[in-house]
Motif scaffolding. Structure first.
Motif, PDB file in Angstrom:
ATOM      1  N   UNK A 133      10.220  -4.398  -6.786  1.00  0.00           N
ATOM      2  CA  UNK A 133      11.092  -6.114  -7.264  1.00  0.00           C
ATOM      3  C   UNK A 133      12.260  -5.283  -7.642  1.00  0.00           C
ATOM      4  N   UNK A 134      12.687  -4.110  -8.472  1.00  0.00           N
ATOM      5  CA  UNK A 134      13.671  -3.647  -8.866  1.00  0.00           C
ATOM      6  C   UNK A 134      14.992  -3.694  -8.189  1.00  0.00           C
TER       7      UNK A 134
ATOM      8  N   UNK B  36       5.983  -3.291  -0.522  1.00  0.00           N
ATOM      9  CA  UNK B  36       7.124  -3.461  -0.634  1.00  0.00           C
ATOM     10  C   UNK B  36       8.390  -4.304   1.877  1.00  0.00           C
ATOM     11  N   UNK B  37       8.550  -5.461   1.179  1.00  0.00           N
ATOM     12  CA  UNK B  37       8.707  -6.420   2.641  1.00  0.00           C
ATOM     13  C   UNK B  37      10.048  -5.239   3.199  1.00  0.00           C
TER      14      UNK B  37
ATOM     15  N   UNK C 294       6.679   4.022   8.626  1.00  0.00           N
ATOM     16  CA  UNK C 294       7.439   2.752   9.154  1.00  0.00           C
ATOM     17  C   UNK C 294       7.637   1.345   7.816  1.00  0.00           C
ATOM     18  N   UNK C 295       8.944   0.712   8.091  1.00  0.00           N
ATOM     19  CA  UNK C 295       8.710  -0.087   6.698  1.00  0.00           C
ATOM     20  C   UNK C 295       8.046  -0.967   6.601  1.00  0.00           C
TER      21      UNK C 295
ATOM     22  N   UNK D 242      -0.585  -3.157   4.038  1.00  0.00           N
ATOM     23  CA  UNK D 242      -1.305  -3.686   2.456  1.00  0.00           C
ATOM     24  C   UNK D 242      -0.802  -4.723   2.385  1.00  0.00           C
ATOM     25  N   UNK D 243      -1.414  -5.898   2.296  1.00  0.00           N
ATOM     26  CA  UNK D 243      -1.247  -7.626   2.563  1.00  0.00           C
ATOM     27  C   UNK D 243      -1.017  -8.267   0.587  1.00  0.00           C
ATOM     28  N   UNK D 244      -1.684  -7.567   0.043  1.00  0.00           N
ATOM     29  CA  UNK D 244      -1.529  -8.068  -1.551  1.00  0.00           C
ATOM     30  C   UNK D 244      -2.843  -8.416  -1.862  1.00  0.00           C
ATOM     31  N   UNK D 245      -3.420  -8.616  -2.974  1.00  0.00           N
ATOM     32  CA  UNK D 245      -4.450  -9.238  -3.782  1.00  0.00           C
ATOM     33  C   UNK D 245      -4.905 -10.386  -2.769  1.00  0.00           C
ATOM     34  N   UNK D 246      -6.298  -9.612  -2.694  1.00  0.00           N
ATOM     35  CA  UNK D 246      -7.624 -10.848  -2.158  1.00  0.00           C
ATOM     36  C   UNK D 246      -8.235 -11.665  -2.833  1.00  0.00           C
TER      37      UNK D 246
END
Ligand code: WTA
Length: 659
Positions: free
Chosen positions: A368-369, A399-400, A442-443, A521-525
């Motif tokens: 975010x920062x 992170x995108x 890998x980004x 990682x894809x975030x919370x499910x």
């Protein structure tokens, strides 16, 4: 099942990212050659002899008494290094001072208004001993809980370490939480003392903390004393006999306090985090295993050397600060930077100025920062010499790739490895991350599980999914710094983490693995949101909304947001006779901020006559998320238009199909 629908949506989005992302960054040879860990055999070693591996890592600490057993595993309850005795403050301070390292700087501290302090390991040692004696003087004994509610000032780590010296578990509550949230956490942990400050600085203003403590204390019978650090000089009320100034109490204490010999499995601290219900969970960490995990990962992932200047820009009120501002770095005799305020005060160059001023070589921050800095533009970083940097880290949310590349190029000058570290309050330490001397990064990928970490991606039935397919991230073996439970609620511990997939730990995240075994990682499910890297529960915000007498029902979802990862979007049904005026939306947003804390202030409130539900009465969040995504985020309050109402009614009618 809502997790499954969540997972499907996350998979679609993540696969799009992945298809576009092919860039790879092998470790620069000059980095690899000097790295603390540069032999890939470490993975094999840990996999074949898990206990031997962790025993070796634990032997880097000072123990009064060696352990009898490395691991006792009665799933899901683990005991690490049973029989071993140690003291955390001794490992963080005394042993470095005794080894001649007392003059080394422990923290370069900088306040938001620009005031500065330098604390050596010896300074910190003496202050911690005095603070420990002060706690004892107030009657705090081994095993008693101490609540800490402070800004990012040196007295915060000093207070934490003082607790560890006398064996009193701390319960740090992030300074951005409200008095209600503070009271709940104090009551759940039954703390006897609160350590706080009059206030702290944020965006040039002095915010109040003691005032929140006063409100909380009207509902917290367990608290006997409050210790108050004078930070801003604002007016505060001091209750005679209960409230004491830090500057009256601490400096007059002796600078030696005999450390408690703690058992390895004694509680070190509680840290509350949001779950899928309205009640926050007190995550319980113990002593020997936790310290082993954080010290080991800090040394390996951040490649810490004796002359590094390391800066973790998180707040100590979150687990990142506990593990990687306080316990990991101090155990490793690291020089750290600690900053009180926001990144854009007085302007967006502040962080880069700090990096230049102290010659920071390793920096660790949230995506975010990074995205906020991207928005402000690279010109602020360009005003400063960032050539001291050699390694960059991120944590807190996926992170995108675009933010990863921006960080790599504009902050790291294209020469520094980036470590994207996945972990949680519950895991205590980093679990999935590149090792910067070994891993090709890998980004957008957190890459590989750390040595000794056995991860997998599984489907609903707990079976491994094929390469490229989305699934649930699980951990299959215990690790030393794992949570030992949810304070006072072993059943909830089992149900939350260990029952979804028997024998496996389920963190609540979705993930995919590529052909190289790298994790994306894809975030919370589950129904947990991640807003600017802060974990928030949809249910907790819903109950705060319903707490307003005018609200009949509320449903909260996280909608994707470019800057904050997710933004809080609320659907509200008002009681009959209450007008859906925009001012009410504002009032409700403020109400949530007051009930939980400013970090939970919803981005948008939408008034609607209905909520889509399954026949069993469960809110269909997936549909609400789709609706939320279709709304512009300009207005903070909207009335559902007929199209939305129709959509909701339609969904409710056909709910049977969805079950
Ligand atoms: C998310 C913060 C993707 C994840 C240390 C996890 C991440 C939750 C990453 C824990 C990362 C943290 N990539 N997601 N590198 N790091 N998360 O307890 O959803 O505040 O479950 O701990 O943040 O948040 P917590």
């Amino acid at each position: 099942m809502s997790d499954t629908a969540n997972l499907a949506a996350k998979t679609r989005a993540a696969i799009e990212t992945w298809m576009l992302e092919h860039r790879e960054f092998p470790p620069p040879p000059e980095f690899a050659v000097q790295a603390n860990v540069n032999d890939p055999a470490v993975y094999e070693r840990a996999a074949t002899d898990l206990e031997g591996y962790w025993a070796e890592e634990a032997s880097r600490l000072d123990w009064y008494r060696p352990w009898d057993t490395v691991l006792e595993w009665n799933p899901p309850f683990a005991k690490w290094f049973e029989g071993g005795q140690l003291n955390v403050s001794v490992n963080c301070l005394d042993r470095h001072v005794q080894a001649g390292g007392g003059d080394k700087v422990a923290y370069y501290w900088e306040g938001e208004p620009g005031d500065r302090k330098t604390l050596t390991y010896r300074d910190l040692h003496d202050e911690v001993n005095r603070a420990a004696n002060a706690l004892k003087a107030l009657g705090v004994k081994r095993g008693d809980r101490v609540a800490i509610y402070m800004p990012m000032i040196p007295e915060l780590p000093i207070a934490m370490l003082a607790c560890t010296r006398i064996g009193a578990p701390h319960n740090v509550v992030f300074g951005g939480f409200s008095s209600d949230s503070l009271a709940d956490r104090i009551n759940d942990s039954q703390a006897r003392v609160v350590i706080t400050a009059d206030g702290g600085y944020r965006r040039g203003k002095a915010s109040g903390l003691k005032v929140n403590v006063d409100e909380a204390l009207a509902h917290t019978p367990s608290i006997e004393h409050v210790i108050v650090v004078k930070r801003t000089g604002q007016d505060v009320t001091m209750v005679d006999g209960r409230d004491l100034w830090w500057h009256d109490l601490v400096p007059r204490q002796a600078d030696w306090c005999e450390p408690e010999r703690m058992e390895s499995e004694d509680m070190l601290y509680l840290l509350y985090t949001s779950g899928t219900t309205a009640k926050p969970k007190g995550i319980l960490h113990t002593t020997g295993g936790y310290l082993t995990g954080v010290a080991s990962t800090h040394r390996q992932v951040f490649d810490i050397k004796e002359n590094d200047i390391y800066w973790c820009a998180a707040d100590i009120g979150w687990v990142t600060g506990h593990s990687y501002i306080v316990y990991g770095p101090l155990t490793n005799h690291t020089t750290g930077v600690m900053y009180e305020g926001t990144p854009d005060w007085p302007d967006p160059a502040r962080w880069w100025e700090i990096i230049e001023r102290y010659g920071v070589s390793i920096v660790y921050m949230a995506p975010t920062a990074i995205r906020a800095h991207m928005k402000w533009g690279p010109k602020y970083a360009e005003q400063h010499n960032l050539s001291s940097l050699r390694l960059l880290g991120t944590v807190g949310e996926p992170i995108n790739p675009e933010a990863w590349i921006w960080y790599h190029d504009h902050i790291g000058g294209g020469r520094c490895p980036v470590v994207d570290t996945w972990w949680q309050t519950e895991t205590g330490c980093i679990m999935i991350s590149p090792l910067p001397g070994i891993t090709t990064t890998k980004p957008g990928s957190a890459t590989k599980p750390m040595p000794g970490v056995d991860a997998d991606v599984v489907n609903d039935r707990g079976e491994s999914v094929p390469v490229g397919e989305g699934g649930y991230l699980v951990l299959k073996k215990p690790w030393p710094s794992m949570l030992r439970g949810i304070y006072g609620d072993p059943e909830r511990y089992k149900a939350t983490y260990w029952s979804r997939f028997p024998g496996m730990y389920f963190p609540g995240d979705g993930a995919r693995r590529d052909g190289d075994g790298d994790y994306w990682l894809m975030g919370r499910v589950d129904d947990v949101m991640n807003v600017s890297g802060h974990r928030l529960s949809t249910t907790e915000i819903e109950s705060a909304l319903v707490d307003d007498k005018r609200v009949a029902e509320a449903a909260v979802v996280g909608r994707e947001d470019e800057l904050t990862g997710e933004a809080i979007f609320c659907f509200v049904i008002l009681k009959s006779g209450v007008d859906a005026v925009p001012e009410l939306g504002e009032e409700l947003r403020q109400h949530v901020a007051t009930k939980i804390g400013p970090i939970a202030r919803p981005r948008q409130v939408m008034f609607t006559p209905d909520l889509p539900k399954t026949r069993s009465g469960k809110i269909m969040r997936r549909l609400l998320r789709d609706i939320a995504v279709g709304r512009p985020l300009g207005d903070t309050t909207t009335l559902a238009d007929t199209g939305v109402v129709e959509l909701i009614r339609e969904a409710t009618r056909s709910a049977a199909d969805d079950e």
